[in-house]
Design a protein around this motif. Structure first.
Motif, short mmCIF file in Angstrom:
data_model
loop_
_atom_site.label_atom_id
_atom_site.label_comp_id
_atom_site.label_asym_id
_atom_site.label_seq_id
_atom_site.Cartn_x
_atom_site.Cartn_y
_atom_site.Cartn_z
N ILE A 19 33.62 38.29 36.11
CA ILE A 19 34.30 37.03 36.43
C ILE A 19 35.30 37.33 37.55
CG2 ILE A 19 35.72 35.13 35.57
CD1 ILE A 19 34.77 35.88 32.73
N TRP A 20 35.29 36.51 38.58
CA TRP A 20 36.21 36.65 39.70
C TRP A 20 37.31 35.59 39.57
CZ3 TRP A 20 35.91 40.48 43.36
CH2 TRP A 20 34.74 41.25 43.35
N PHE A 21 38.57 36.02 39.60
CA PHE A 21 39.72 35.15 39.39
C PHE A 21 40.56 35.03 40.66
CE2 PHE A 21 38.79 36.85 35.19
CZ PHE A 21 38.84 35.72 34.40
N ASN A 22 41.15 33.86 40.83
CA ASN A 22 42.15 33.64 41.87
C ASN A 22 43.51 33.71 41.18
OD1 ASN A 22 43.92 32.66 43.79
ND2 ASN A 22 42.61 30.97 44.40
N PRO A 23 44.33 34.73 41.46
CA PRO A 23 45.60 34.89 40.74
C PRO A 23 46.59 33.75 40.95
CG PRO A 23 45.43 36.48 42.53
CD PRO A 23 44.11 35.79 42.44
N LEU A 24 46.46 32.99 42.02
CA LEU A 24 47.39 31.89 42.26
C LEU A 24 47.29 30.79 41.22
CD1 LEU A 24 47.23 31.51 46.14
CD2 LEU A 24 49.03 32.55 44.77
N HIS A 25 46.15 30.69 40.54
CA HIS A 25 45.97 29.63 39.55
C HIS A 25 46.27 30.09 38.12
CE1 HIS A 25 44.45 26.47 42.11
NE2 HIS A 25 43.73 27.38 42.75
N ILE A 26 46.56 31.36 37.93
CA ILE A 26 46.82 31.86 36.58
C ILE A 26 48.29 31.63 36.25
CG2 ILE A 26 46.87 33.89 35.09
CD1 ILE A 26 44.43 34.92 36.69
N LEU A 27 48.51 30.84 35.20
CA LEU A 27 49.87 30.51 34.79
C LEU A 27 50.42 31.57 33.84
CD1 LEU A 27 52.13 28.41 34.88
CD2 LEU A 27 51.02 27.28 32.94
N ARG A 28 49.65 31.93 32.82
CA ARG A 28 50.10 32.96 31.87
C ARG A 28 48.90 33.56 31.16
NH1 ARG A 28 52.45 28.34 28.72
NH2 ARG A 28 54.18 28.75 30.09
N THR A 29 49.15 34.73 30.58
CA THR A 29 48.12 35.41 29.79
C THR A 29 48.73 35.83 28.46
OG1 THR A 29 48.69 37.54 30.77
CG2 THR A 29 46.91 36.31 31.82
N ASP A 30 47.90 35.85 27.43
CA ASP A 30 48.35 36.39 26.16
C ASP A 30 47.16 36.98 25.40
OD1 ASP A 30 47.20 34.00 25.38
OD2 ASP A 30 48.77 33.46 23.98
N SER A 31 47.49 37.75 24.40
CA SER A 31 46.47 38.46 23.64
C SER A 31 46.11 37.69 22.38
CB SER A 31 47.00 39.85 23.28
OG SER A 31 46.04 40.56 22.57
N PHE A 32 44.82 37.73 22.05
CA PHE A 32 44.35 37.13 20.81
C PHE A 32 43.16 37.94 20.31
CE2 PHE A 32 41.69 34.09 18.45
CZ PHE A 32 42.60 33.71 17.48
N LYS A 33 43.35 38.65 19.22
CA LYS A 33 42.30 39.47 18.61
C LYS A 33 41.66 40.44 19.62
CE LYS A 33 41.20 36.33 14.90
NZ LYS A 33 40.18 35.59 14.18
N ARG A 34 42.50 41.18 20.31
CA ARG A 34 42.10 42.19 21.29
C ARG A 34 41.32 41.61 22.48
NH1 ARG A 34 40.41 47.68 19.52
NH2 ARG A 34 42.39 48.37 20.28
#
Length: 179
Positions: A99-114
């Motif tokens: 999967i190729w991501f554009n970092p400008l559109h990523i608001l936040r990340t979090d973990s869920f079940k590894r």
């Protein structure tokens, strides 16, 4: 779903990944801020087409990223420094399910079940099979690479290399003492 023949990555692209159509041809599902569609090209072809549209190519962009970042695997790719478009893969580009991501559109990340939940600016949430620490390192690397590339493009550094001065030969101590 809409199927496009060609696509050039723009500021609205949030992420994209490869998939196979009913004839087993590799296509790409592109998610932009307000729409989702399929492109009749592979993700690497889309990356290369996007770079070629401004006079570059994918191999050169990947080589440059390796040179600047110092990594040889999973480097981000600067698509267009004028529009500040940089993308990064969640795994090696050689994998079919990258999967190729554009970092400008990523608001936040979090973990869920590894796994990693990625929340985008339009409130869309995507869960990927990657550890949070690993994904965040790739995200940070892409952001830094983007900043470095944009800075280099807007404020190029010039070095002036002066020719070496002629070195006078010194006489050894013994010869100086005899004179």
């Amino acid at each position: 779903m809409i199927i496009e023949k060609h696509y050039v990555i723009n500021q609205h692209m949030m992420y994209m990944f490869g998939l196979r159509d009913r004839n087993a041809k590799e296509c790409t599902l592109v998610t932009e801020f307000h729409r989702v569609f399929i492109v009749d090209r592979s993700p690497l072809e889309i990356l290369d087409d996007s770079l070629r549209s401004i006079g570059f190519d994918l191999k050169g962009a990947m080589d440059t990223a390796k040179l600047i970042i110092g990594k040889s695997m999973m480097c981000p790719v600067m698509i267009n420094h004028i529009h500040k478009i940089c993308v990064f893969p969640d795994k090696s580009h050689k994998h079919e399910d990258t999967i190729w991501f554009n970092p400008l559109h990523i608001l936040r990340t979090d973990s869920f079940k590894r796994k990693t939940n990625i929340e985008f600016r339009n409130k869309l949430i995507l869960m990927i099979d990657s550890k949070l620490y690993s994904f965040n390192n790739k995200l940070k690397s892409a952001e830094q690479f983007s900043q470095i590339t944009i800075e280099n493009a807007t404020n190029p550094v010039s070095y002036i290399i002066e020719p070496p001065k002629k070195v006078r030969k010194r006489k050894s101590k013994k010869k100086r003492m005899n004179l």
